[in-house]
Design a protein around this motif. Structure first.
Motif, short mmCIF file in Angstrom:
data_model
loop_
_atom_site.label_atom_id
_atom_site.label_comp_id
_atom_site.label_asym_id
_atom_site.label_seq_id
_atom_site.Cartn_x
_atom_site.Cartn_y
_atom_site.Cartn_z
N LEU A 7 0.82 -1.20 0.00
CA LEU A 7 0.00 0.00 0.00
C LEU A 7 0.86 1.26 0.00
O LEU A 7 0.50 2.28 -0.61
CB LEU A 7 -0.93 -0.02 1.22
CG LEU A 7 -2.00 1.06 1.35
CD1 LEU A 7 -2.89 1.11 0.11
CD2 LEU A 7 -2.84 0.82 2.61
N SER A 8 2.00 1.21 0.67
CA SER A 8 2.89 2.37 0.72
C SER A 8 3.37 2.78 -0.67
O SER A 8 3.73 3.95 -0.89
CB SER A 8 4.09 2.09 1.64
OG SER A 8 4.95 1.12 1.08
N GLY A 9 3.36 1.84 -1.60
CA GLY A 9 3.79 2.15 -2.96
C GLY A 9 2.75 2.87 -3.80
O GLY A 9 3.05 3.29 -4.93
N TYR A 10 1.55 3.02 -3.29
CA TYR A 10 0.47 3.65 -4.04
C TYR A 10 0.11 5.04 -3.51
O TYR A 10 -0.83 5.66 -4.01
CB TYR A 10 -0.79 2.78 -3.98
CG TYR A 10 -0.60 1.36 -4.47
CD1 TYR A 10 0.19 1.07 -5.57
CD2 TYR A 10 -1.22 0.28 -3.81
CE1 TYR A 10 0.36 -0.24 -6.02
CE2 TYR A 10 -1.06 -1.02 -4.25
CZ TYR A 10 -0.26 -1.28 -5.35
OH TYR A 10 -0.10 -2.55 -5.79
N ALA A 56 4.09 10.65 -0.48
CA ALA A 56 5.30 10.34 0.28
C ALA A 56 5.09 10.24 1.79
O ALA A 56 5.56 9.28 2.43
CB ALA A 56 6.38 11.38 -0.03
N GLU A 57 4.39 11.19 2.38
CA GLU A 57 4.26 11.21 3.84
C GLU A 57 3.49 9.99 4.35
O GLU A 57 3.92 9.32 5.30
CB GLU A 57 3.57 12.50 4.29
CG GLU A 57 3.49 12.64 5.80
CD GLU A 57 2.88 13.96 6.24
OE1 GLU A 57 2.57 14.10 7.44
OE2 GLU A 57 2.70 14.86 5.39
N LYS A 58 2.34 9.71 3.73
CA LYS A 58 1.54 8.56 4.15
C LYS A 58 2.27 7.26 3.81
O LYS A 58 2.22 6.29 4.57
CB LYS A 58 0.17 8.60 3.46
CG LYS A 58 -0.86 7.67 4.10
CD LYS A 58 -1.25 8.14 5.49
CE LYS A 58 -2.36 7.31 6.10
NZ LYS A 58 -2.68 7.74 7.47
N ALA A 59 2.94 7.23 2.67
CA ALA A 59 3.69 6.04 2.27
C ALA A 59 4.75 5.70 3.30
O ALA A 59 4.93 4.54 3.67
CB ALA A 59 4.32 6.26 0.90
N LEU A 60 5.46 6.73 3.79
CA LEU A 60 6.50 6.50 4.78
C LEU A 60 5.91 6.00 6.09
O LEU A 60 6.46 5.10 6.74
CB LEU A 60 7.28 7.80 5.03
CG LEU A 60 8.43 7.71 6.04
CD1 LEU A 60 9.48 6.71 5.56
CD2 LEU A 60 9.05 9.08 6.26
N GLU A 61 4.76 6.56 6.49
CA GLU A 61 4.10 6.12 7.71
C GLU A 61 3.77 4.64 7.65
O GLU A 61 4.05 3.88 8.60
CB GLU A 61 2.81 6.93 7.92
CG GLU A 61 1.98 6.48 9.12
CD GLU A 61 0.60 7.11 9.16
OE1 GLU A 61 -0.31 6.51 9.78
OE2 GLU A 61 0.40 8.18 8.54
N TYR A 62 3.19 4.19 6.55
CA TYR A 62 2.81 2.79 6.40
C TYR A 62 4.02 1.88 6.30
O TYR A 62 4.06 0.79 6.87
CB TYR A 62 1.91 2.60 5.18
CG TYR A 62 0.49 3.06 5.36
CD1 TYR A 62 -0.02 3.42 6.61
CD2 TYR A 62 -0.38 3.13 4.29
CE1 TYR A 62 -1.33 3.83 6.78
CE2 TYR A 62 -1.72 3.53 4.44
CZ TYR A 62 -2.17 3.89 5.68
OH TYR A 62 -3.47 4.28 5.84
N LYS A 63 5.04 2.32 5.55
CA LYS A 63 6.24 1.49 5.40
C LYS A 63 6.95 1.31 6.74
O LYS A 63 7.37 0.20 7.09
CB LYS A 63 7.19 2.09 4.37
CG LYS A 63 8.38 1.21 4.08
CD LYS A 63 9.24 1.77 2.96
CE LYS A 63 10.41 0.83 2.65
NZ LYS A 63 11.25 1.36 1.54
#
Length: 212
Positions: A193-196, A199-206
């Protein structure tokens, strides 16, 4: 099949997809999960959140000679489940029960969680993975938005070590059993999901997935 290219594996996958599709009820818009529960529990048409994981098979089969109808069933199942199988806070019911005559949603219940109103960790994990996968297959932003919502309620209720209690409403917490399998499912989903996402939300999930 991906690793070997052997046609017998592809044939098995397509047969499995066709078999799963036979449980689809077009009046309701979902796949019947437990035929045995129709009489045993008086659940005319029951759909468990686990079925979100099965849609990946239908999407694959549709891309590999199985027919457009399999894609359509998967999309409709995801849409109907999204509409009825979640509470206002985006936590999910284990089971959604529907009427077979007009397809209306009757009630949400549990069979493996703590109670009908509780958030069962593994069910929520399947929702997170399922809607992430459905977005991957469809590129429909409705499913991406929903994947975020079902992820956020799960993350907001995790203990500090990121491994969920088997049910987030168990009154014996912090002495309740943990569910490492749910943690694995969610970690896998959040990495994808972080790949979709921006940047900020992607980093949080990763970061959450790596910590898990």
């Amino acid at each position: 099949y991906r690793l070997t290219g052997k046609p017998e594996y592809k044939e098995g996958l397509l047969h499995a997809a066709d078999s799963l599709a036979m449980l689809y009820n077009p009046v309701v818009g979902t796949i019947l999960s437990w035929p045995g529960m129709v009489k045993k529990e008086n659940w005319p048409h029951n759909t468990i959140i686990d079925n979100m994981m099965n849609l990946e098979l239908l999407f694959w089969a549709a891309r590999n000679g199985g027919g457009q109808y399999l894609y359509d069933i998967a999309c409709k199942h995801a849409e109907t489940t999204m509409k009825h199988q979640f509470r206002k806070d985006y936590s999910c019911y284990h089971v959604a029960v529907y009427d077979t005559l007009d397809g209306h949603f009757i009630k949400g219940v549990t069979h493996q969680g703590l109670s009908d109103d509780s958030m069962w960790a593994r069910g929520q994990a399947w929702a997170i993975y399922g809607y992430t996968m459905v977005y991957r297959e469809t590129h429909d932003v409705r499913f991406l938005d929903f994947a975020r919502k079902v992820s956020d309620v799960y993350l907001s209720r995790l203990p500090e070590d990121m491994i969920p209690y088997w049910d987030f409403n168990d009154p014996s917490i912090p002495d309740a059993p943990r569910d490492a399998s749910a943690a694995c499912v969610v970690a896998s989903a959040l990495l994808e999901l972080s790949g979709y996402l921006p940047a900020e939300k992607a980093l949080e999930y990763k970061q959450a997935a790596v910590k898990m």
